[in-house]
Design a protein around this motif. Structure first.
Motif, mmCIF file in Angstrom:
data_model
loop_
_atom_site.group_PDB
_atom_site.id
_atom_site.type_symbol
_atom_site.label_atom_id
_atom_site.label_comp_id
_atom_site.label_asym_id
_atom_site.label_seq_id
_atom_site.Cartn_x
_atom_site.Cartn_y
_atom_site.Cartn_z
ATOM 1 N N HIS A 144 -3.757 20.856 20.246
ATOM 2 C CA HIS A 144 -3.373 22.575 21.127
ATOM 3 C C HIS A 144 -2.891 23.373 19.905
ATOM 4 O O HIS A 144 -3.430 24.537 19.709
ATOM 5 N N CYS B 16 -5.322 20.854 26.513
ATOM 6 C CA CYS B 16 -4.995 21.665 27.688
ATOM 7 C C CYS B 16 -5.902 21.316 28.722
ATOM 8 O O CYS B 16 -5.610 21.358 30.051
ATOM 9 N N CYS C 252 -6.044 27.891 28.307
ATOM 10 C CA CYS C 252 -6.332 27.568 26.940
ATOM 11 C C CYS C 252 -7.464 26.535 26.989
ATOM 12 O O CYS C 252 -7.765 25.534 27.674
ATOM 13 N N CYS D 179 -8.407 24.360 24.585
ATOM 14 C CA CYS D 179 -8.479 23.285 23.726
ATOM 15 C C CYS D 179 -8.543 21.803 24.303
ATOM 16 O O CYS D 179 -8.072 21.915 25.721
HETATM 17 ZN ZN LIG Z 1 -4.227 24.185 24.347
#
Ligand SMILES: [Zn+2]
Length: 422
Positions: A357, A331, A326, A328
Motif C-alpha cells: 500500500h 486495499c 485505493c 493497490c
Molecule cells: Zn492501498
C-alpha cells in the motif's frame, strides 16, 4: 543514460525522462519520481514476483552498499550485475555508499577512506575500492563516494574536512570512470556536501563543475547526519539550499535528494527542480506500522490525518480497506482489522501488505505531481499536500518509536504523537 526535460512548470518544477540505459535498453523512467528502497538487492518486503504485480512499469531501485556489499562474491561469480543476481533485471539500479536514513556512528572517516556500516560492522572503503565494487555490481547509476553525513549545524572544521575528502574521492571516481569501459556503461553522479557552511558548500559545487563533462547529475548530501535530524529542519532553510545548488549547476543535470523527508519537503524540492528521491520515506512508515493516505483531490478539503497508525485499537473491527478507492493489492483484498491483527501478532505478512500500500500510494503522489506540473497547477497541489502534512506537527515517523505512548492520533483528530515501540 540520458536525462531529457519534457516540460517545465510555473516554478522550477519539471517533468523529465531518464532513458538510454546501456544495460537496460528500452527502460524509461518519468520524473519526478522516487526509487524503491532495497536491502540485500531486493525491494524491502517484496519478492520480485510480488513487485511485478504492484508495478507493471520499470522502476528505479535504490541500492545502498551498506546493506548489499555481502552480495559481492555471488554477483562477481555470475558477472551480470546486481539486478540480475537479485532477479530484478529489467529494473534500473542506482547504487550509493549508504542510506542517509540509516543511523550510523558519526565520524570514523580517514584521509582517503569512508566507513561503510554493514550489519557485520565497519569496513573502511577507499574511492578505488568503491569503484571496484561498482564494476562488479554494474548499477545503471553510480553516486560517487563522499563524506556527506554532516548536519547543517556541524562545526566548520568537520565540514571543511568533509568537503576536502569528498572532492578528492570524486576525482578518483571520475578517473576510474574515464578509464573503464565497464563503468562507462553506468552514469556517474556527483555528490554535493558541506551544506552547513556556505563557503565550503560553494567549494563543493565548484569542484562538481570541474567534472561536469563526466557527470549526469548531482545528489545533495551534507544536510543530515542521520534520520533523526530531518524533522528539525525548516522548509525555508531547505528552499534556500535547493535554490543555491540549482543556480550553481547545469539545469540539464538530474537532481537527487536523499533522506527520509515528508511529502511537503519532497514537493518543495520538486518545486525547485529536484527529480529523484531515494524511497526511504514509505519504508520508514511501513517499519513503524503506519499507512499513508494522502488526499490527492485538490477540489476537496481534507480534515483527516494522512497517517494511519495501523496497530491502534480503533481498527480492531474496522472492515474498510486502508484507503477506500485505493487500487493497490492490499486495499483490494484486505481490511484494516486484518492488517492490524497481523501487526499485533508480528506476522511478516503485515509488512508485506503495508509495503504494497505505502509504495503504491507514494508512487501515486508523484504521478499526481507530474499531472499537476503538466497542467501548470503544481503550486495548488503542493499547497494541498502541505496542509495535510502540517496537521502532523510532530514528525517524521521515527517519533512513533520509543515508549508505549497512548495518545496516538485518530483519523479525525489533531495529532499528538508519542513515542512507542512497535
Ligand atoms: Zn492501498
Amino acid at each position: 543514460m540520458r536525462f531529457s526535460i519534457k516540460q517545465t512548470g510555473c516554478g522550477g518544477e519539471r517533468i523529465g525522462y531518464l532513458t538510454g540505459f546501456i544495460r537496460s535498453p528500452g527502460a524509461e523512467i518519468e520524473t519526478p519520481t522516487a526509487a524503491l528502497f532495497t536491502q540485500g538487492g531486493s525491494v524491502v518486503n517484496l519478492t520480485a514476483e510480488v513487485l511485478s504485480k504492484v508495478f507493471s512499469n520499470t522502476k528505479l531501485l535504490w541500492l545502498p552498499l551498506s546493506n548489499s556489499i555481502n552480495l559481492e562474491t555471488g554477483v562477481k561469480a555470475q558477472n551480470d550485475g546486481v539486478a540480475k543476481f537479485a532477479g530484478l533485471q529489467g529494473h534500473v539500479t542506482c547504487a550509493t555508499l549508504h542510506s542517509l536514513s540509516e543511523d550510523t556512528p558519526s565520524g570514523h572517516f580517514e584521509l582517503d577512506r569512508a566507513p561503510l556500516w554493514t550489519k557485520n560492522g565497519k569496513r573502511m572503503v577507499s574511492a578505488d575500492r568503491y569503484m571496484d565494487v561498482m564494476e562488479i555490481f554494474k548499477p545503471d547509476i553510480i553516486l560517487a563516494i563522499a563524506d556527506g553525513r554532516t548536519s547543517l549545524n556541524e562545526g566548520s572544521k568537520r565540514i571543511s574536512k568533509a568537503v576536502c575528502r569528498s572532492n578528492s574521492m570524486l576525482k578518483t571516481c571520475v578517473n576510474r570512470y574515464m578509464s573503464s569501459k565497464e563503468l562507462q556503461k553506468s552514469s556517474l553522479i556527483g555528490v554535493v556536501v558541506g551544506a552547513g557552511n556556505p563557503k565550503k558548500c560553494d567549494e563543493s559545487l565548484r569542484n562538481i563543475l570541474t567534472h561536469v563533462d563526466n557527470l549526469t547529475g548531482i545528489s545533495l548530501q551534507g544536510i543530515l547526519d542521520g534520520p533523526e535530524e530531518s524533522r528539525d529542519i525548516d522548509s525555508e532553510t531547505l528552499k534556500k539550499l535547493f535554490e543555491k545548488v540549482g543556480e550553481a549547476l547545469p539545469k540539464d543535470f538530474v537532481y537527487i535528494l536523499e533522506g527520509n523527508w515528508n511529502p511537503s519537503i519532497i514537493l518543495t524540492a520538486v518545486e525547485h527542480g529536484w527529480d529523484l528521491f531515494d524511497g526511504s520515506y514509505p519504508l520508514k512508515l511501513t517499519n513503524t506500522g503506519v499507512a499513508m493516505k494522502l488526499n490527492f483531490d485538490v477540489t476537496k478539503e481534507n480534515d483527516t490525518l494522512y497517517l494511519l497508525d495501523m496497530v491502534d485499537e480503533r481498527y480492531k473491527a474496522d472492515l474498510k480497506p486502508i484507503l477506500e478507492g485505493c487500487e493497490c493489492l492490499a486495499c483490494k483484498k484486505h481490511t484494516r482489522a486484518y492488517i492490524r491483527h497481523l501487526l499485533n501478532t508480528r506476522e511478516m505478512l503485515a509488512s508485506v501488505l503495508l509495503s504494497i500500500h505505502n509504495l503504491h500510494h507514494f508512487d501515486q503522489m508523484f504521478y499526481h505531481a507530474r499531472q499537476h506540473i503538466a497542467s501548470n497547477t503544481f503550486a495548488v497541489f503542493k499547497q494541498h499536500i502541505t496542509k495535510q502534512c502540517e496537521m502532523v506537527k510532530d514528525f517524521p515517523p521515527n517519533r512513533y518509536k520509543g515508549s508505549n505512548g497512548t495518545n496516538i492520533p485518530t483519523e479525525n483528530q489533531a495529532p499528538n504523537i508519542k513515542r512507542r515501540n512497535l
